[in-house]
Design an enzyme around this catalytic site. Structure first.
Site, mmCIF file in Angstrom:
data_model
loop_
_atom_site.group_PDB
_atom_site.id
_atom_site.type_symbol
_atom_site.label_atom_id
_atom_site.label_comp_id
_atom_site.label_asym_id
_atom_site.label_seq_id
_atom_site.Cartn_x
_atom_site.Cartn_y
_atom_site.Cartn_z
ATOM 1 N N ARG A 84 0.849 -1.117 -0.076
ATOM 2 C CA ARG A 84 -0.054 0.065 -0.039
ATOM 3 C C ARG A 84 0.978 1.324 -0.092
ATOM 4 O O ARG A 84 1.678 1.361 0.927
ATOM 5 C CB ARG A 84 -0.952 -0.039 1.224
ATOM 6 C CG ARG A 84 -1.897 0.898 1.277
ATOM 7 C CD ARG A 84 -2.659 1.070 2.762
ATOM 8 N NE ARG A 84 -3.542 -0.160 2.865
ATOM 9 C CZ ARG A 84 -3.939 -0.772 3.997
ATOM 10 N NH1 ARG A 84 -3.898 -0.218 4.931
ATOM 11 N NH2 ARG A 84 -4.909 -1.641 3.564
ATOM 12 N N ARG A 154 -1.643 6.828 9.362
ATOM 13 C CA ARG A 154 -1.932 6.250 7.958
ATOM 14 C C ARG A 154 -1.466 7.333 7.121
ATOM 15 O O ARG A 154 -1.586 8.471 7.302
ATOM 16 C CB ARG A 154 -2.993 5.391 7.976
ATOM 17 C CG ARG A 154 -3.195 4.282 9.042
ATOM 18 C CD ARG A 154 -2.228 3.270 8.575
ATOM 19 N NE ARG A 154 -2.458 1.946 9.630
ATOM 20 C CZ ARG A 154 -3.431 0.901 8.976
ATOM 21 N NH1 ARG A 154 -3.885 1.002 8.006
ATOM 22 N NH2 ARG A 154 -3.398 -0.023 9.847
ATOM 23 N N LYS A 218 -3.531 1.513 14.807
ATOM 24 C CA LYS A 218 -3.607 2.294 13.594
ATOM 25 C C LYS A 218 -4.026 3.819 13.967
ATOM 26 O O LYS A 218 -4.984 3.855 14.870
ATOM 27 C CB LYS A 218 -4.393 1.998 12.538
ATOM 28 C CG LYS A 218 -5.769 1.488 12.756
ATOM 29 C CD LYS A 218 -6.738 0.858 11.839
ATOM 30 C CE LYS A 218 -6.223 -0.610 11.149
ATOM 31 N NZ LYS A 218 -7.316 -0.731 10.159
ATOM 32 N N CYS A 444 -8.415 -10.726 0.806
ATOM 33 C CA CYS A 444 -8.392 -10.054 2.216
ATOM 34 C C CYS A 444 -8.630 -11.474 3.229
ATOM 35 O O CYS A 444 -9.493 -12.065 3.139
ATOM 36 C CB CYS A 444 -9.615 -9.297 2.433
ATOM 37 S SG CYS A 444 -9.728 -8.684 4.251
ATOM 38 N N CYS A 488 -14.087 -1.385 6.127
ATOM 39 C CA CYS A 488 -12.897 -0.928 5.265
ATOM 40 C C CYS A 488 -13.675 -0.034 4.050
ATOM 41 O O CYS A 488 -13.239 1.019 3.506
ATOM 42 C CB CYS A 488 -11.867 -1.553 4.595
ATOM 43 S SG CYS A 488 -11.035 -2.490 5.811
HETATM 44 FE FE1 SRM Z 1 -9.067 -1.702 6.166
HETATM 45 C C1 SRM Z 1 -7.652 -4.410 7.860
HETATM 46 C C2 SRM Z 1 -8.378 -3.098 3.205
HETATM 47 C C3 SRM Z 1 -9.651 1.288 4.610
HETATM 48 C C4 SRM Z 1 -10.813 -0.690 9.140
HETATM 49 N N1 SRM Z 1 -8.257 -3.284 5.549
HETATM 50 C C5 SRM Z 1 -7.688 -4.348 6.353
HETATM 51 C C6 SRM Z 1 -6.729 -5.337 5.724
HETATM 52 C C7 SRM Z 1 -5.355 -5.168 5.575
HETATM 53 C C8 SRM Z 1 -6.991 -6.745 6.035
HETATM 54 C C9 SRM Z 1 -5.963 -7.115 7.063
HETATM 55 O O1 SRM Z 1 -5.673 -6.692 8.239
HETATM 56 O O2 SRM Z 1 -5.176 -8.324 6.687
HETATM 57 C C10 SRM Z 1 -7.682 -5.181 4.407
HETATM 58 C C11 SRM Z 1 -6.781 -5.638 3.062
HETATM 59 C C12 SRM Z 1 -7.765 -6.264 1.970
HETATM 60 C C13 SRM Z 1 -6.884 -6.222 0.717
HETATM 61 O O3 SRM Z 1 -6.838 -7.601 0.104
HETATM 62 O O4 SRM Z 1 -6.761 -5.437 0.187
HETATM 63 C C14 SRM Z 1 -8.049 -3.956 4.241
HETATM 64 N N2 SRM Z 1 -9.064 -1.248 4.185
HETATM 65 C C15 SRM Z 1 -8.670 -1.873 3.273
HETATM 66 C C16 SRM Z 1 -8.737 -0.899 1.868
HETATM 67 C C17 SRM Z 1 -7.866 -1.339 0.694
HETATM 68 C C18 SRM Z 1 -10.314 -1.006 1.543
HETATM 69 C C19 SRM Z 1 -10.487 -0.674 -0.008
HETATM 70 O O5 SRM Z 1 -11.562 -1.156 -0.559
HETATM 71 O O6 SRM Z 1 -10.172 0.388 -0.106
HETATM 72 C C20 SRM Z 1 -8.713 0.519 2.541
HETATM 73 C C21 SRM Z 1 -7.053 0.801 2.441
HETATM 74 C C22 SRM Z 1 -7.194 2.208 2.953
HETATM 75 C C23 SRM Z 1 -5.607 2.759 2.937
HETATM 76 O O7 SRM Z 1 -5.352 2.875 1.980
HETATM 77 O O8 SRM Z 1 -4.848 3.014 3.997
HETATM 78 C C24 SRM Z 1 -9.103 0.195 3.966
HETATM 79 N N3 SRM Z 1 -9.895 0.015 6.811
HETATM 80 C C25 SRM Z 1 -10.189 1.002 5.942
HETATM 81 C C26 SRM Z 1 -11.295 1.814 6.544
HETATM 82 C C27 SRM Z 1 -12.010 3.062 5.934
HETATM 83 C C28 SRM Z 1 -11.088 4.310 6.083
HETATM 84 O O9 SRM Z 1 -10.166 4.228 6.854
HETATM 85 O O10 SRM Z 1 -11.588 5.265 5.777
HETATM 86 C C29 SRM Z 1 -11.476 1.132 7.813
HETATM 87 C C30 SRM Z 1 -12.477 1.790 8.723
HETATM 88 C C31 SRM Z 1 -12.327 2.994 9.389
HETATM 89 C C32 SRM Z 1 -11.562 2.685 10.892
HETATM 90 O O11 SRM Z 1 -10.387 2.485 10.874
HETATM 91 O O12 SRM Z 1 -12.113 2.683 11.721
HETATM 92 C C33 SRM Z 1 -10.781 0.301 7.905
HETATM 93 N N4 SRM Z 1 -9.255 -2.296 8.082
HETATM 94 C C34 SRM Z 1 -9.975 -1.909 9.030
HETATM 95 C C35 SRM Z 1 -9.647 -2.707 10.115
HETATM 96 C C36 SRM Z 1 -10.354 -2.426 11.785
HETATM 97 C C37 SRM Z 1 -9.742 -1.446 12.426
HETATM 98 C C38 SRM Z 1 -10.216 -1.350 13.912
HETATM 99 O O13 SRM Z 1 -10.085 -0.337 14.276
HETATM 100 O O14 SRM Z 1 -10.616 -2.362 14.494
HETATM 101 C C39 SRM Z 1 -8.849 -3.783 9.903
HETATM 102 C C40 SRM Z 1 -8.473 -4.916 10.892
HETATM 103 C C41 SRM Z 1 -7.513 -4.501 11.777
HETATM 104 O O15 SRM Z 1 -6.815 -3.491 11.768
HETATM 105 O O16 SRM Z 1 -7.233 -5.255 12.741
HETATM 106 C C42 SRM Z 1 -8.559 -3.470 8.457
HETATM 107 FE FE1 SF4 Z 2 -11.171 -7.211 4.404
HETATM 108 FE FE2 SF4 Z 2 -11.629 -4.680 5.562
HETATM 109 FE FE3 SF4 Z 2 -13.570 -5.802 3.564
HETATM 110 FE FE4 SF4 Z 2 -13.105 -6.824 6.304
HETATM 111 S S1 SF4 Z 2 -13.718 -4.828 5.854
HETATM 112 S S2 SF4 Z 2 -13.468 -8.001 4.322
HETATM 113 S S3 SF4 Z 2 -10.860 -6.463 6.539
HETATM 114 S S4 SF4 Z 2 -11.225 -5.292 3.295
#
Ligand code: SRM
Ligand code: SF4
Length: 575
Positions: A84, A154, A218, A444, A488
């Site tokens: 990323r 981030r 994060k 994912c 996400c």
């Molecule tokens: Fe996310 C984890 C993809 C935005 C909350 N997110 C993941 C992972 C890395 C799975 C993992 O931990 O192994 C996903 C990878 C999937 C893949 O194959 O690409 C993933 N997140 C994404 C993306 C690519 C979604 C998308 O379709 O665009 C976004 C990448 C953002 C970036 O460029 O940095 C993405 N993730 C978000 C958002 C939305 C936002 O930030 O605006 C959220 C919700 C907002 C928040 O943080 O509350 C989000 N992702 C999570 C979480 C839950 C965090 C928590 O507070 O518990 C996880 C899991 C974790 O961190 O344990 C997670």
């Molecule tokens: Fe994966 Fe994030 Fe979608 Fe959950 S919300 S399936 S962690 S990409």
């Protein structure tokens, strides 16, 4: 803080989690990653390195579509790495894009460039032997992936669409400054991925802001320029809402403690809106940003990662206590918040003219997946655009892309390339433009249900429902699908949010608003996609008949009592 347990303001939070041990022992995030990369026996990285590579912006994944088949054949999963990029405000130049395009073909299994909900791009499917080549290639065009994952600050977002905003350039500069301010100081990234010279072992490295064990979890930062809330401030730990006077950026209202993730069945987790702390003059931006980050660094829960984000710290210690600590650390007080209003979130797909007289073409990219599809060679189209475009590109937080700063005499050529490659398509409905999904399957590891692969046909069905009930063409519902409760795809700020529960099953949430300031409430739990469409059919039927003038779907479902409004998430969300 004791090495065994964490105590904050006299409260014992419990023993430190293993994540804390791992960071402390990592030698500033180096671990034994370099050795792991040399190991030809497995395509994976092992032990602590699985987590440590995340601090450098990478995740170990495998293709879940073929996981069972490979297990049957007694093969290890097809391990690959996802990278990323760090791209403050989503800005990327055409020259950089040409490189990014080339390396997607050369170094990844899927050949795609995936725009994310946080204004950057990801490569999926990099085999371990290629990973250093990718980092070196990106580095050669000035792109890194430092801190784009794990317990770091981030990628910093900034409102992407510059129409009618003189402050956009200034705000963009601030997003870069904030991003750079919170980069780690230690040289682990350069040593491990770029083969930079190893630091002299007698030199004592330090992380003055992040600390030796980095952040508890994060941390997400944005700059929003009202009236647009395209960055969805309530999903973020720290937000700077731009306040302008006579076309000049004079400061920011600071919003702290947003976040959307939760865990099914665990009511100690919940989506939460950010709180407005007050106004700060622009020159104090970094001081206040640092004060919020270091307060959360010290007080965030390092015992239970599920309750570690800033939103939980605020609810645990109290908003006033947190705010007073931030003021103490910043050496200055918040002023009363200045008035502003968010009115919308979507990208204005198509051409718009900036205040600078230049033209901006917002391209709708479904799911943010840039790839050559049959009859829609999006990736080739983007490359052709990059070859002729003289401004820059801006990735939006809605997974779209803006061709920014186009001179009048270039408009025609840009438009003809976009049309020829399916990047501009007049038949795309408003509903599709306002729908979004996270990645989910197959890459994912946390996905419980489909999201990206499910969205296109689901939107077609919803389009059919809107048509059936004679909603005008310009009408739409902000619809978001997320493959698990991590959220996400930001379903927890949608008018209709689907949250994956199991294959083909979702929780259905209703009642977010158009400006992204309200969390939707669960309406039906664990229902199938077919049942969701049946629900949508009857809800849209009512909306079309009973709505007041121009009433949005999310407001309607609350007004007529289909769901209750969520005011304070911690209290109302599970009530
Ligand atoms: Fe996310 C984890 C993809 C935005 C909350 N997110 C993941 C992972 C890395 C799975 C993992 O931990 O192994 C996903 C990878 C999937 C893949 O194959 O690409 C993933 N997140 C994404 C993306 C690519 C979604 C998308 O379709 O665009 C976004 C990448 C953002 C970036 O460029 O940095 C993405 N993730 C978000 C958002 C939305 C936002 O930030 O605006 C959220 C919700 C907002 C928040 O943080 O509350 C989000 N992702 C999570 C979480 C839950 C965090 C928590 O507070 O518990 C996880 C899991 C974790 O961190 O344990 C997670
Ligand atoms: Fe994966 Fe994030 Fe979608 Fe959950 S919300 S399936 S962690 S990409």
């Amino acid at each position: 803080m004791s090495t065994k347990e964490q105590v904050v303001l006299g409260e014992v939070l419990g023993p430190l989690s293993d994540g804390e041990r791992l960071k402390a022992e990592s030698n500033f995030l180096r671990g034994t990653i370099a050795e792991d990369l040399q190991n030809p026996i497995t395509g994976a990285v092992t032990g602590d390195n699985f987590t440590l590579i995340r601090f450098h912006g990478m995740y170990l994944q495998d293709d879940r579509d073929i996981r069972a088949e490979r297990a049957k054949q007694k093969l290890e999963p097809l391990h690959t790495l996802m990278v990323r990029a760090r791209l403050p405000a989503g800005v990327i130049t055409p020259t950089q894009w040409i490189g990014v395009d080339k390396w997607a073909d050369e170094h990844t299994l899927y050949g795609s460039i995936r725009l994310t909900t946080r204004q950057t791009f990801q490569y999926h499917g990099i085999l371990k032997p290629n990973i250093k080549k990718v980092h070196k290639a990106l580095n050669s065009i000035g792109i890194d992936s430092i801190g784009t994952a794990a317990d770091m600050n981030r990628n910093v977002l900034c409102t992407a669409n510059p129409y009618q905003s003189e402050v956009h350039q200034e705000a963009y500069e601030w997003s870069k400054k904030i991003s750079e301010h919170f980069l780690p100081h230690a040289r682990g990234y350069a040593e491990v991925w770029l083969d930079a010279e190893k630091i002299d072992s007698t030199v004592q490295e330090e992380e003055p802001i992040l600390g030796r064990t980095y952040l508890p979890r994060k941390f997400k930062t944005t700059i929003a320029i009202p009236p647009l809330n395209d960055v969805d401030v309530h999903a973020n730990d720290l937000n700077f809402v731009a306040i302008e006077e006579n076309g000049k950026l004079i400061g920011f209202n600071v919003l702290v403690g947003g976040g959307l993730a939760m865990t099914h069945g665990d009511t100690s987790t919940y989506p939460r809106r950010a709180d407005d702390f007050g106004f700060i003059p622009v020159e104090q931006t970094l001081a206040f940003a640092e004060a919020v980050v270091t307060t959360q660094r010290g007080w965030g829960n390092r015992s239970n990662r599920k309750n570690a984000k800033t939103k939980y710290t605020l609810d645990r210690v109290g908003i006033d206590v947190f705010k007073a600590e931030v003021e103490k650390r910043a050496g200055s007080q918040f002023e009363a918040s200045r008035p502003y209003e968010f009115t919308e979130r979507g990208d204005r797909i198509g051409w718009s003219e900036g205040i600078d007289g230049k033209h901006y073409l917002s391209l709708f990219i479904e799911n943010g997946r840039i790839l050559d599809y049959p009859g829609k060679p999006l990736k080739t189209g983007m490359l052709e655009l990059a070859k002729v475009h003289k401004g820059d590109f801006r990735i939006t937080a809605n997974q779209n892309l803006i061709v920014a700063g186009v001179a009048t005499d270039q408009k025609e050529v840009i438009e003809s390339i976009a049309i020829a490659h399916g990047l501009m398509d007049a038949s795309t409905s408003e509903q599709r433009k306002n729908s979004m999904a996270c990645v989910a399957f197959p890459t994912c590891p946390l996905a419980m249900a489909e999201a990206e692969r499910f969205l296109p046909s689901f939107v077609t069905d919803v389009e059919g429902i809107l048509q059936k009930h004679q909603l005008p063409k310009e009408e739409s519902i902000i619809l978001r699908v997320t493959g698990c409760p991590n959220g996400c795809g930001r379903a927890m700020l949608a008018e209709v949010g689907l949250v994956g529960k199991a294959p083909g099953r979702y929780n259905l949430h209703l009642g977010g608003n158009r400006s992204g300031t309200r969390v939707p409430k669960m309406y039906k739990e664990n229902i199938t996609d077919k049942q969701i469409l049946e629900e949508m059919d009857s809800l849209v039927a009512r909306w079309s008949k009973e709505r007041s003038e121009n009433e949005a779907f999310g407001d309607f479902v609350i007004r007529v009592g289909i769901v209750e409004e969520v005011f304070i998430s911690k209290r109302d969300f599970y009530a």
